[in-house]
Design a protein around this motif. Structure first.
Motif, PDB file in Angstrom:
ATOM      1  N   ASN A  61       0.792  -1.227   0.000  1.00  0.00           N
ATOM      2  CA  ASN A  61       0.000   0.000   0.000  1.00  0.00           C
ATOM      3  C   ASN A  61       0.823   1.276   0.000  1.00  0.00           C
ATOM      4  O   ASN A  61       0.266   2.362   0.164  1.00  0.00           O
ATOM      5  N   THR A  62       2.127   1.168  -0.143  1.00  0.00           N
ATOM      6  CA  THR A  62       2.986   2.351  -0.107  1.00  0.00           C
ATOM      7  C   THR A  62       3.908   2.387  -1.313  1.00  0.00           C
ATOM      8  O   THR A  62       4.649   1.447  -1.572  1.00  0.00           O
ATOM      9  N   ILE A  63       3.844   3.504  -2.028  1.00  0.00           N
ATOM     10  CA  ILE A  63       4.701   3.751  -3.182  1.00  0.00           C
ATOM     11  C   ILE A  63       5.478   5.018  -2.884  1.00  0.00           C
ATOM     12  O   ILE A  63       4.899   6.021  -2.462  1.00  0.00           O
ATOM     13  N   VAL A  64       6.786   4.979  -3.088  1.00  0.00           N
ATOM     14  CA  VAL A  64       7.626   6.162  -2.922  1.00  0.00           C
ATOM     15  C   VAL A  64       8.311   6.407  -4.251  1.00  0.00           C
ATOM     16  O   VAL A  64       8.874   5.489  -4.851  1.00  0.00           O
ATOM     17  N   CYS A  65       8.241   7.654  -4.708  1.00  0.00           N
ATOM     18  CA  CYS A  65       8.819   7.957  -6.014  1.00  0.00           C
ATOM     19  C   CYS A  65       9.335   9.394  -6.035  1.00  0.00           C
ATOM     20  O   CYS A  65       9.185  10.133  -5.074  1.00  0.00           O
ATOM     21  N   GLY A  66       9.905   9.755  -7.171  1.00  0.00           N
ATOM     22  CA  GLY A  66      10.386  11.110  -7.384  1.00  0.00           C
ATOM     23  C   GLY A  66       9.256  12.010  -7.868  1.00  0.00           C
ATOM     24  O   GLY A  66       8.075  11.680  -7.757  1.00  0.00           O
ATOM     25  N   ALA A  75      -1.073   7.415 -13.996  1.00  0.00           N
ATOM     26  CA  ALA A  75      -0.645   6.034 -13.733  1.00  0.00           C
ATOM     27  C   ALA A  75      -0.946   5.650 -12.287  1.00  0.00           C
ATOM     28  O   ALA A  75      -1.405   4.529 -12.026  1.00  0.00           O
ATOM     29  N   LEU A  76      -0.698   6.552 -11.352  1.00  0.00           N
ATOM     30  CA  LEU A  76      -0.997   6.270  -9.945  1.00  0.00           C
ATOM     31  C   LEU A  76      -2.489   6.037  -9.739  1.00  0.00           C
ATOM     32  O   LEU A  76      -2.890   5.114  -9.032  1.00  0.00           O
ATOM     33  N   ALA A  77      -3.304   6.873 -10.374  1.00  0.00           N
ATOM     34  CA  ALA A  77      -4.755   6.718 -10.248  1.00  0.00           C
ATOM     35  C   ALA A  77      -5.199   5.366 -10.811  1.00  0.00           C
ATOM     36  O   ALA A  77      -5.985   4.650 -10.180  1.00  0.00           O
ATOM     37  N   LYS A  78      -4.688   4.988 -11.976  1.00  0.00           N
ATOM     38  CA  LYS A  78      -5.040   3.701 -12.588  1.00  0.00           C
ATOM     39  C   LYS A  78      -4.573   2.529 -11.730  1.00  0.00           C
ATOM     40  O   LYS A  78      -5.186   1.464 -11.735  1.00  0.00           O
ATOM     41  N   ALA A  79      -3.486   2.728 -10.991  1.00  0.00           N
ATOM     42  CA  ALA A  79      -2.946   1.677 -10.128  1.00  0.00           C
ATOM     43  C   ALA A  79      -3.700   1.559  -8.806  1.00  0.00           C
ATOM     44  O   ALA A  79      -3.380   0.710  -7.984  1.00  0.00           O
ATOM     45  N   GLY A  80      -4.695   2.419  -8.608  1.00  0.00           N
ATOM     46  CA  GLY A  80      -5.520   2.318  -7.407  1.00  0.00           C
ATOM     47  C   GLY A  80      -5.046   3.132  -6.223  1.00  0.00           C
ATOM     48  O   GLY A  80      -5.522   2.943  -5.103  1.00  0.00           O
ATOM     49  N   VAL A  81      -4.121   4.057  -6.448  1.00  0.00           N
ATOM     50  CA  VAL A  81      -3.653   4.916  -5.362  1.00  0.00           C
ATOM     51  C   VAL A  81      -4.805   5.832  -4.945  1.00  0.00           C
ATOM     52  O   VAL A  81      -5.528   6.368  -5.781  1.00  0.00           O
ATOM     53  N   GLU A  82      -4.972   5.997  -3.640  1.00  0.00           N
ATOM     54  CA  GLU A  82      -6.060   6.820  -3.120  1.00  0.00           C
ATOM     55  C   GLU A  82      -5.583   8.179  -2.612  1.00  0.00           C
ATOM     56  O   GLU A  82      -6.367   9.121  -2.544  1.00  0.00           O
ATOM     57  N   LEU A  83      -4.308   8.265  -2.239  1.00  0.00           N
ATOM     58  CA  LEU A  83      -3.763   9.491  -1.654  1.00  0.00           C
ATOM     59  C   LEU A  83      -2.367   9.745  -2.187  1.00  0.00           C
ATOM     60  O   LEU A  83      -1.546   8.832  -2.230  1.00  0.00           O
ATOM     61  N   VAL A  84      -2.099  10.991  -2.566  1.00  0.00           N
ATOM     62  CA  VAL A  84      -0.750  11.427  -2.942  1.00  0.00           C
ATOM     63  C   VAL A  84      -0.285  12.409  -1.881  1.00  0.00           C
ATOM     64  O   VAL A  84      -0.971  13.403  -1.609  1.00  0.00           O
ATOM     65  N   ILE A  85       0.863  12.123  -1.280  1.00  0.00           N
ATOM     66  CA  ILE A  85       1.483  13.037  -0.320  1.00  0.00           C
ATOM     67  C   ILE A  85       2.731  13.593  -0.974  1.00  0.00           C
ATOM     68  O   ILE A  85       3.655  12.854  -1.299  1.00  0.00           O
ATOM     69  N   ASN A  86       2.746  14.893  -1.157  1.00  0.00           N
ATOM     70  CA  ASN A  86       3.846  15.592  -1.823  1.00  0.00           C
ATOM     71  C   ASN A  86       4.681  16.328  -0.787  1.00  0.00           C
ATOM     72  O   ASN A  86       4.165  17.187  -0.072  1.00  0.00           O
ATOM     73  N   LEU A  87       5.967  16.026  -0.718  1.00  0.00           N
ATOM     74  CA  LEU A  87       6.864  16.731   0.191  1.00  0.00           C
ATOM     75  C   LEU A  87       7.659  17.837  -0.507  1.00  0.00           C
ATOM     76  O   LEU A  87       8.527  18.452   0.107  1.00  0.00           O
ATOM     77  N   GLN A  88       7.371  18.103  -1.770  1.00  0.00           N
ATOM     78  CA  GLN A  88       8.066  19.171  -2.486  1.00  0.00           C
ATOM     79  C   GLN A  88       7.392  20.512  -2.227  1.00  0.00           C
ATOM     80  O   GLN A  88       6.164  20.605  -2.243  1.00  0.00           O
ATOM     81  N   PRO A  89       8.189  21.570  -2.039  1.00  0.00           N
ATOM     82  CA  PRO A  89       7.591  22.907  -1.963  1.00  0.00           C
ATOM     83  C   PRO A  89       7.130  23.349  -3.354  1.00  0.00           C
ATOM     84  O   PRO A  89       7.558  22.798  -4.368  1.00  0.00           O
TER      85      PRO A  89
END
Length: 192
Positions: A61-66, A75-89
């Motif tokens: 349930n956890t994907i970490v990427c650039g 692609a994330l949406a199609k893969a079933g990801v429900e939440l995107v957490i962005n640590l970039q300013p």
């Protein structure tokens, strides 16, 4: 003229060896099919590892990427990801990521971490709060390279979860911790 047919009875050990080989081959094929099916089921058949670089998968349930772009969000949406957490300013983003994520039907949270100076307890507490709020959801966490995600994850494990140094650092590495490793190690030495 009489015809003779010679019948050879196989050795019982040979029969058992053949049966064992056939059973092992069938089990291997089934396991391979099952692993492929599991991987397909986890991400709806999307091969995320071929889309993202860097790409870390600490658990199902956890994907970490650039950094993301429009195609990666899709692609994330199609893969079933429900939440995107962005640590970039915001100054590191090249498009309206929040709008793209929401258009794709996912939740979006942004917690800017510019670098080592932002690795403070309040940021880690905010990160923990986001993860708790969306507990059980399939999550994609990202920064520019995964390094900041790994740093915050290691600090969360050490400061908030009480994990030992080795465990917290390993958790961070599984989430992309690299260049900030010394900084995180030194911060974990200070009790919180």
């Amino acid at each position: 003229m009489t015809s003779h047919t010679t019948v050879t009875t196989p050795n019982p050990d040979q029969i058992n060896d053949v049966a064992a080989t056939n059973t092992a081959a069938a089990n291997d094929a089934a396991a391979g099919d099952s692993a492929t099916a599991d991987a397909d089921n986890v991400d709806n058949g999307i091969e995320l590892s071929t889309i993202f670089e860097p790409y870390f998968r600490p658990d199902a349930n956890t994907i970490v990427c650039g950094a993301l772009d429009e195609q990666k969000v899709e692609a994330l949406a199609k893969a079933g990801v429900e939440l995107v957490i962005n640590l970039q300013p915001d100054d590191e983003l090249s498009f309206d990521e929040a709008a793209a994520v929401k258009r794709a039907g996912m939740y979006y949270e942004q917690l800017p971490v510019s670098g080592a100076a932002d690795l403070k307890q309040l940021k880690v507490l905010a990160f923990d709060n986001i993860l708790r709020q969306y507990h059980g959801k399939k999550v994609a966490l990202h920064c520019g390279s995964g390094n900041r995600v790994g740093a915050v994850t290691a600090l969360r494990a050490g400061w908030l979860r009480g994990r030992k140094m080795d465990t917290a650092m390993a958790r961070g590495r599984s989430h992309g911790l690299s260049k900030l490793e010394d900084e995180v190690y030194n911060r974990l030495l200070v009790p919180r």
